[in-house]
Design an enzyme around this catalytic site. Structure first.
Site, PDB file in Angstrom:
ATOM      1  N   GLU A  19       0.816  -1.368   0.004  1.00 19.32           N
ATOM      2  CA  GLU A  19      -0.115   0.160   0.057  1.00 19.32           C
ATOM      3  C   GLU A  19       0.869   1.261  -0.042  1.00 19.32           C
ATOM      4  OE1 GLU A  19      -2.861  -0.058   3.131  1.00 19.32           O
ATOM      5  OE2 GLU A  19      -3.973  -1.702   2.072  1.00 19.32           O
ATOM      6  N   GLU A  74      -5.302  -8.452  -0.336  1.00 20.19           N
ATOM      7  CA  GLU A  74      -6.120  -8.083   1.027  1.00 20.19           C
ATOM      8  C   GLU A  74      -7.657  -7.992   0.712  1.00 20.19           C
ATOM      9  OE1 GLU A  74      -4.481  -5.232   3.716  1.00 20.19           O
ATOM     10  OE2 GLU A  74      -2.597  -5.766   3.189  1.00 20.19           O
TER      11      GLU A  74
HETATM   12  O1  AHR Z   1      -4.976  -5.724   7.131  1.00 22.37           O
HETATM   13  C1  AHR Z   1      -5.004  -4.718   8.074  1.00 22.37           C
HETATM   14  C2  AHR Z   1      -4.206  -3.657   7.433  1.00 22.37           C
HETATM   15  O2  AHR Z   1      -4.853  -2.899   6.178  1.00 22.37           O
HETATM   16  C3  AHR Z   1      -2.928  -3.975   6.463  1.00 22.37           C
HETATM   17  O3  AHR Z   1      -1.926  -4.027   7.321  1.00 22.37           O
HETATM   18  C4  AHR Z   1      -2.757  -2.842   5.578  1.00 22.37           C
HETATM   19  O4  AHR Z   1      -2.203  -3.518   4.334  1.00 22.37           O
HETATM   20  C5  AHR Z   1      -4.099  -2.511   5.155  1.00 22.37           C
HETATM   21  O5  AHR Z   1      -4.397  -1.111   5.208  1.00 22.37           O
END
Ligand code: AHR
Length: 504
Positions: free
Chosen positions: A173, A292
C-alpha cells in the site's frame, strides 16, 4: 418464491481456477501472530510454540497461500531482526501499529509453520524504510542454496535447504498516507522496477507483485496503477488490489452491492493494466493479486487500531463477524472465481484474530467466525475450471449499485474428480428462490453429492467463545436432478454449495 435460471455449457469456460485465489494473510499485527498462530505455553502448543488448535482450524479453512509479514508492518520491518537465536533478537517499536515487536517469530518460524500446515508462503519486502539492497539480501538469505555469507547464515540458523519462496510482494500500500515512507507513483514505480530487477537477478524463478492502490476509492486510483506499471511493467507479473467491505447504510441489500463493486474494481484494474500493455505494444498480460480483502467496518475506530503504551500483541481490529458478513464474503468469493482469468491470487485478510475467520483466546479456545464457512467450502470444492455463468434472475435497485440480480453464482467444473460445484447466493431477503441450473454438456446422468446451506434468520447472528456454533452450515434437502437440470430451493438470504457428479 422467486425463480432464477443459471446456465453453463461445458465448452464455455472462463479459465482454470488458480488455487492461490484461496489465500490468506498473517501480519505482525495485534494478535494474529502472537497468541494467534504462535503461543508457547498454550495447552495445545507444539515444540515450536505453534497452537495446534489453530493449525487444525487453518487446515479446515483451507488457505492455499499465506502472505507475510504484513501489511503496513512490512514497511518498517528489518527481516534480520527476526532470524537467528531468539534470545539475541531485538525488541523494536512497530510504527505501523504502535506496538512492541519482540521478533520471537520471524521468517524461519513462519516457514516451519507453513510446512506443518502445508501452505505456500507469500513474502513481502520492505519498500518503505528500506529498498532494493535489503530486498535482494532477504531473498538471498531465503532462496540461495549456499556458499554466500547470507545463504550460509540461513544454514547456520538450522535451515540447510533454501526456502524456495516463489511469490514476493514489492512493498505494501505504498500510495497510502498512513504507510511508513509512503511514495508517489513515480517514486514507487521506479523503486519497484529496480528492486524487481535485482531480485530476479538473485532468483529468476520468483513471481513479483507490484502495489496497486490501497483501495478503489483512493483519489489516485487509476493514475497510480498506470504510472506504477509504466515503470515496472517488464519486471512484475502481478498488480495488487485491496478492498475492505463496509456496510454504511446498515442495510443488507445495500451491503450486497460490495459484491458488484468488487467485480467492477477487478474489471477496471484489468483495463488499466491492459492499457499500459497496449501503450507498450506488449502482448504480456499482468495478472491480479487481490492480496487483501475481507469485511471490515465495525472495529475501525482509533481505539481498535492503536492501544496506548506500546504494548506487545494488543487486541487490534478484532472484528466480530455476523451472518450477513458471511454472505458478503461468499459473494466476494464468487466474484473472485468468476474473474479467474485475471485474478490468480487472493488473500482473505487476515487469518486469526485480526479481522480473522479464526478467533482465539490466549490460553483458551479457538473457534470459527461466521465467514469461516463460505471460505472453507470454496477452498474445498473450488477445483478445476470456472464455467461462464449465464444468469437469468430478477434484480433490485440499490444506492450502491443500480441493478443487483438476486442470484449471485459461480460454477466450477473439475474434470479430474468429475465434480461440478455451484456456489450460489440468494440475495432476496424475504423470498425463497427456485433455482434451475442447466448444466449443458456435462452429462445427464448425475447425482447430487453434497447440498450445503448456510442460513440464519438473524442477519446479526454471531459465533462466540461460548456459542461457537450459533452460525453453522446445514444440509439442504430441497435439491433434485431432472436430466441435465439441477433444481434447488434456496432460502431467503442464504449461501449455498451444491456439488453434483456424473454417475460412474
Ligand atoms: O489488514 C490490515 C491492514 O489493512 C494492513 O496492514 C494494510 O495493508 C491494510 O491497510
Amino acid at each position: 418464491m422467486i425463480a432464477s435460471r443459471l446456465i453453463v455449457d461445458c465448452d464455455f469456460a472462463i479459465s482454470d481456477l488458480d488455487r492461490r485465489v484461496f489465500g490468506s494473510f498473517v501480519e505482525h499485527m495485534g494478535r494474529c501472530v502472537y497468541t494467534g498462530i504462535y503461543e508457547p505455553g498454550h495447552p495445545t502448543a507444539d515444540a515450536d510454540g505453534f497452537r495446534q488448535d489453530v493449525m487444525e482450524l487453518t487446515r479446515e479453512l483451507g488457505p492455499t497461500i499465506i502472505r507475510y509479514p504484513g501489511g503496513n508492518f512490512m514497511s518498517g520491518y528489518n527481516w534480520e531482526d527476526g532470524v537467528g537465536p531468539k534470545e539475541e533478537r531485538p525488541v523494536r517499536l512497530d510504527l505501523a501499529w504502535f506496538s512492541k515487536e519482540t521478533n520471537q517469530f520471524g521468517t524461519n518460524e513462519f516457514m516451519d509453520w507453513c510446512k506443518k500446515v502445508d501452505i505456500e508462503p507469500m513474502f513481502g519486502v520492505n519498500l518503505g524504510t528500506r529498498g532494493p539492497d535489503e530486498a535482494r539480501h532477504f531473498l538471498e538469505y531465503c532462496n540461495h542454496p549456499g556458499g554466500t555469507a547470507l545463504s550460509d547464515q540461513r544454514r547456520a540458523h538450522g535451515y540447510e535447504q533454501p526456502h524456495d519462496i516463489k511469490f514476493w510482494c514489492l512493498g505494501n500500500e505504498m500510495d497510502g498516507p498512513w504507510q511508513i515512507c509512503r511514495k508517489t507513483a513515480d517514486e514507487y514505480g521506479r523503486i519497484a522496477q529496480e528492486t524487481g530487477k535485482l531480485m530476479r537477478m538473485v532468483d529468476p524463478t520468483i513471481q513479483l507483485s507490484a502495489c496497486g492502490s490501497s483501495m478503489w476509492d483512493m483519489p489516485t486510483y487509476g493514475t497510480w496503477e498506470d504510472t506504477v506499471l509504466d515503470h515496472c511493467f517488464e519486471q512484475v507479473d502481478f498488480l495488487s488490489l485491496h478492498s475492505y467491505f463496509q456496510n454504511p447504510h446498515d442495510s443488507t441489500e445495500e451491503y450486497f452491492g460490495n459484491i458488484e463493486l468488487t467485480d467492477n474494481f477487478i474489471k477496471q484494474t484489468v483495463a488499466i493494466a491492459d492499457a499500459v500493455a497496449a501503450r507498450k505494444r506488449s502482448a504480456k498480460r499482468i495478472m491480479l493479486s487481490f492480496d487483501e480483502w475481507n469485511v471490515w467496518y465495525k472495529a475501525r475506530s482509533i481505539e481498535d487500531l492503536r492501544k496506548p503504551g506500546w504494548p506487545v500483541a494488543p487486541r487490534l481490529i478484532e472484528e466480530i463477524y455476523n451472518y450477513e458478513d458471511a454472505l458478503v464474503v461468499g459473494g466476494a468469493l464468487i466474484t473472485l472465481m468468476n474473474n479467474c482469468d485475471r485474478v490468480k491470487v487472493a488473500c482473505l485478510a487476515q487469518l486469526v484474530n485480526v479481522i480473522g475467520p479464526i478467533m482465539t483466546e490466549p490460553g483458551g479456545p479457538a473457534w470459527r467466525q461466521t465467514i469461516f464457512y463460505p471460505f472453507s467450502q470454496a477452498s474445498r470444492f473450488g477445483h478445476g475450471r470456472v464455467l461462464r455463468p449465464v444468469i437469468d434472475s430478477p434484480s433490485y435497485q440499490a444506492k450502491t449499485f443500480d441493478e443487483i440480480p438476486y442470484l449471485c453464482a459461480s460454477v466450477v467444473d473439475d474434470e479430474a474428480s468429475g465434480r461440478t460445484t455451484i456456489f450460489a447466493l440468494n440475495r432476496h431477503l424475504e423470498e425463497d428462490m427456485e433455482l434451475k441450473i442447466e448444466l449443458r454438456g456435462l452429462g445427464a446422468d448425475r447425482v447430487v453429492e453434497e447440498a450445503i446451506e448456510l442460513f440464519n434468520s438473524n442477519m446479526k447472528a454471531i459465533n462466540t467463545k461460548d456459542t461457537p456454533n450459533a452460525v453453522a452450515p446445514t444440509y439442504n434437502a430441497d435439491v433434485r436432478i431432472e436430466g441435465e437440470t439441477l433444481i434447488a430451493k434456496l432460502k431467503p438470504g442464504s449461501w449455498n454449495v451444491l456439488v453434483t457428479r456424473a454417475k460412474k
